[in-house]
Design a protein around this motif. Sequence first.
Motif, PDB file in Angstrom:
ATOM      1  N   ARG A  79       0.829  -1.213   0.000  1.00 44.67           N
ATOM      2  CA  ARG A  79       0.000   0.000   0.000  1.00 44.67           C
ATOM      3  C   ARG A  79       0.860   1.259   0.000  1.00 44.67           C
ATOM      4  N   VAL A  80       1.865   1.299   0.856  1.00 43.75           N
ATOM      5  CA  VAL A  80       2.711   2.489   0.945  1.00 43.75           C
ATOM      6  C   VAL A  80       3.546   2.639  -0.329  1.00 43.75           C
ATOM      7  N   ALA A  81       4.120   1.548  -0.820  1.00 48.54           N
ATOM      8  CA  ALA A  81       4.941   1.623  -2.032  1.00 48.54           C
ATOM      9  C   ALA A  81       4.131   2.095  -3.237  1.00 48.54           C
ATOM     10  N   ARG A  82       2.863   1.755  -3.259  1.00 45.00           N
ATOM     11  CA  ARG A  82       1.997   2.166  -4.368  1.00 45.00           C
ATOM     12  C   ARG A  82       1.387   3.547  -4.144  1.00 45.00           C
ATOM     13  N   ASN A  83       1.883   4.226  -3.118  1.00 43.48           N
ATOM     14  CA  ASN A  83       1.497   5.607  -2.830  1.00 43.48           C
ATOM     15  C   ASN A  83       0.032   5.736  -2.415  1.00 43.48           C
ATOM     16  N   ASP A  84      -0.485   4.723  -1.747  1.00 43.70           N
ATOM     17  CA  ASP A  84      -1.846   4.767  -1.216  1.00 43.70           C
ATOM     18  C   ASP A  84      -1.782   5.522   0.108  1.00 43.70           C
ATOM     19  N   SER A  85      -2.483   6.622   0.199  1.00 45.83           N
ATOM     20  CA  SER A  85      -2.395   7.468   1.396  1.00 45.83           C
ATOM     21  C   SER A  85      -3.434   7.119   2.459  1.00 45.83           C
ATOM     22  N   THR A  86      -4.196   6.057   2.247  1.00 45.77           N
ATOM     23  CA  THR A  86      -5.202   5.648   3.230  1.00 45.77           C
ATOM     24  C   THR A  86      -4.506   5.173   4.504  1.00 45.77           C
ATOM     25  N   PRO A  87      -4.824   5.749   5.658  1.00 47.90           N
ATOM     26  CA  PRO A  87      -4.209   5.278   6.911  1.00 47.90           C
ATOM     27  C   PRO A  87      -4.545   3.801   7.161  1.00 47.90           C
ATOM     28  N   LEU A  88      -3.539   3.059   7.571  1.00 49.52           N
ATOM     29  CA  LEU A  88      -3.686   1.624   7.816  1.00 49.52           C
ATOM     30  C   LEU A  88      -3.775   1.365   9.315  1.00 49.52           C
ATOM     31  N   PRO A  89      -4.706   0.517   9.732  1.00 49.58           N
ATOM     32  CA  PRO A  89      -4.894   0.272  11.167  1.00 49.58           C
ATOM     33  C   PRO A  89      -3.799  -0.592  11.761  1.00 49.58           C
ATOM     34  N   GLY A  90      -3.700  -0.559  13.072  1.00 50.11           N
ATOM     35  CA  GLY A  90      -2.792  -1.441  13.788  1.00 50.11           C
ATOM     36  C   GLY A  90      -3.450  -2.792  14.003  1.00 50.11           C
ATOM     37  N   PHE A  91      -2.775  -3.658  14.741  1.00 49.81           N
ATOM     38  CA  PHE A  91      -3.337  -4.957  15.077  1.00 49.81           C
ATOM     39  C   PHE A  91      -2.768  -5.407  16.414  1.00 49.81           C
ATOM     40  N   ASP A  92      -3.500  -6.262  17.090  1.00 49.12           N
ATOM     41  CA  ASP A  92      -3.087  -6.779  18.390  1.00 49.12           C
ATOM     42  C   ASP A  92      -2.561  -8.193  18.200  1.00 49.12           C
ATOM     43  N   GLU A  93      -1.253  -8.349  18.283  1.00 50.75           N
ATOM     44  CA  GLU A  93      -0.627  -9.652  18.031  1.00 50.75           C
ATOM     45  C   GLU A  93      -1.133 -10.738  18.971  1.00 50.75           C
ATOM     46  N   ASN A  94      -1.472 -10.386  20.195  1.00 52.70           N
ATOM     47  CA  ASN A  94      -1.954 -11.383  21.148  1.00 52.70           C
ATOM     48  C   ASN A  94      -3.353 -11.882  20.788  1.00 52.70           C
ATOM     49  N   LEU A  95      -4.223 -10.994  20.314  1.00 54.25           N
ATOM     50  CA  LEU A  95      -5.544 -11.423  19.859  1.00 54.25           C
ATOM     51  C   LEU A  95      -5.426 -12.316  18.624  1.00 54.25           C
ATOM     52  N   TYR A  96      -4.522 -11.966  17.727  1.00 53.74           N
ATOM     53  CA  TYR A  96      -4.296 -12.792  16.539  1.00 53.74           C
ATOM     54  C   TYR A  96      -3.806 -14.177  16.957  1.00 53.74           C
ATOM     55  N   ALA A  97      -2.849 -14.223  17.864  1.00 53.18           N
ATOM     56  CA  ALA A  97      -2.288 -15.510  18.305  1.00 53.18           C
ATOM     57  C   ALA A  97      -3.358 -16.380  18.935  1.00 53.18           C
ATOM     58  N   GLN A  98      -4.181 -15.773  19.749  1.00 55.20           N
ATOM     59  CA  GLN A  98      -5.247 -16.519  20.421  1.00 55.20           C
ATOM     60  C   GLN A  98      -6.248 -17.071  19.398  1.00 55.20           C
ATOM     61  N   ALA A  99      -6.606 -16.270  18.421  1.00 53.86           N
ATOM     62  CA  ALA A  99      -7.602 -16.676  17.433  1.00 53.86           C
ATOM     63  C   ALA A  99      -7.044 -17.645  16.389  1.00 53.86           C
ATOM     64  N   ALA A 100      -5.743 -17.662  16.195  1.00 54.05           N
ATOM     65  CA  ALA A 100      -5.133 -18.458  15.129  1.00 54.05           C
ATOM     66  C   ALA A 100      -5.200 -19.957  15.378  1.00 54.05           C
ATOM     67  N   GLN A 101      -5.170 -20.368  16.625  1.00 54.81           N
ATOM     68  CA  GLN A 101      -5.178 -21.783  16.993  1.00 54.81           C
ATOM     69  C   GLN A 101      -4.060 -22.558  16.288  1.00 54.81           C
ATOM     70  N   ALA A 102      -2.875 -22.003  16.324  1.00 55.12           N
ATOM     71  CA  ALA A 102      -1.730 -22.608  15.644  1.00 55.12           C
ATOM     72  C   ALA A 102      -1.433 -24.021  16.135  1.00 55.12           C
ATOM     73  N   ASN A 103      -1.702 -24.296  17.394  1.00 50.39           N
ATOM     74  CA  ASN A 103      -1.384 -25.615  17.939  1.00 50.39           C
ATOM     75  C   ASN A 103      -2.316 -26.713  17.433  1.00 50.39           C
ATOM     76  N   GLU A 104      -3.380 -26.312  16.711  1.00 55.88           N
ATOM     77  CA  GLU A 104      -4.269 -27.283  16.071  1.00 55.88           C
ATOM     78  C   GLU A 104      -3.756 -27.674  14.682  1.00 55.88           C
ATOM     79  N   ARG A 105      -2.751 -26.965  14.214  1.00 57.72           N
ATOM     80  CA  ARG A 105      -2.177 -27.216  12.886  1.00 57.72           C
ATOM     81  C   ARG A 105      -0.945 -28.087  12.999  1.00 57.72           C
ATOM     82  N   THR A 106      -0.554 -28.685  11.900  1.00 57.76           N
ATOM     83  CA  THR A 106       0.702 -29.438  11.912  1.00 57.76           C
ATOM     84  C   THR A 106       1.854 -28.461  11.740  1.00 57.76           C
TER      85      THR A 106
END
Length: 169
Positions: A79-106
């Motif tokens: 987005r930034v390289a293509r000169n898109d000036s739309t503000p991009l939101p942050g993210f909460d890595e802990n919420l992502y980790a909790q929702a990802a359920q990585a330990n259910e994957r191989t």
Amino acid sequence: MPKPLSGEYPAYFEGYINQVEVTDIQEAVKLLSYPLTYFFLNLPDEKGDYAYAEGKWTIKDLIQHIIDTERIMQYRLLRVARNDSTPLPGFDENLYAQAAQANERTFIALKEEFKALRKSTDLLISSLTENQLMNSGIASDKKVTANAIAFILFGHLLHHKKIIEERYL
């Protein structure tokens, strides 16, 4: 494109950028991509479910976190390289980790996804011109250049490689 200067990225990314010892992002792709990918793909399968302490992420969680973060940062880079000036939101890595359920994957599936994503990131970075890398945008309410995002991507990998070496292996 040379290593970004302070002011091209939020101060809290300083630690990641300082991990990258090369001075050019295209050099980082050439010199760091293969060894970093090799390291993560060759983590022992029996360590996938290992956490070094109670309440800490397993290596599977950590790899999933790296994948999620790389996807988000890759999108920001595009987005930034293509000169898109739309503000991009942050993210909460802990919420992502909790929702990802990585330990259910191989562990193999996580490694395959990581490998494909890393290749995609490298191809994106390699396709960008110096002018595109100089573009700046807003992510998480802070100014950042495309070049800084590319360095952050590598710094994030180096940061987690070090944590795995020190605490998991």
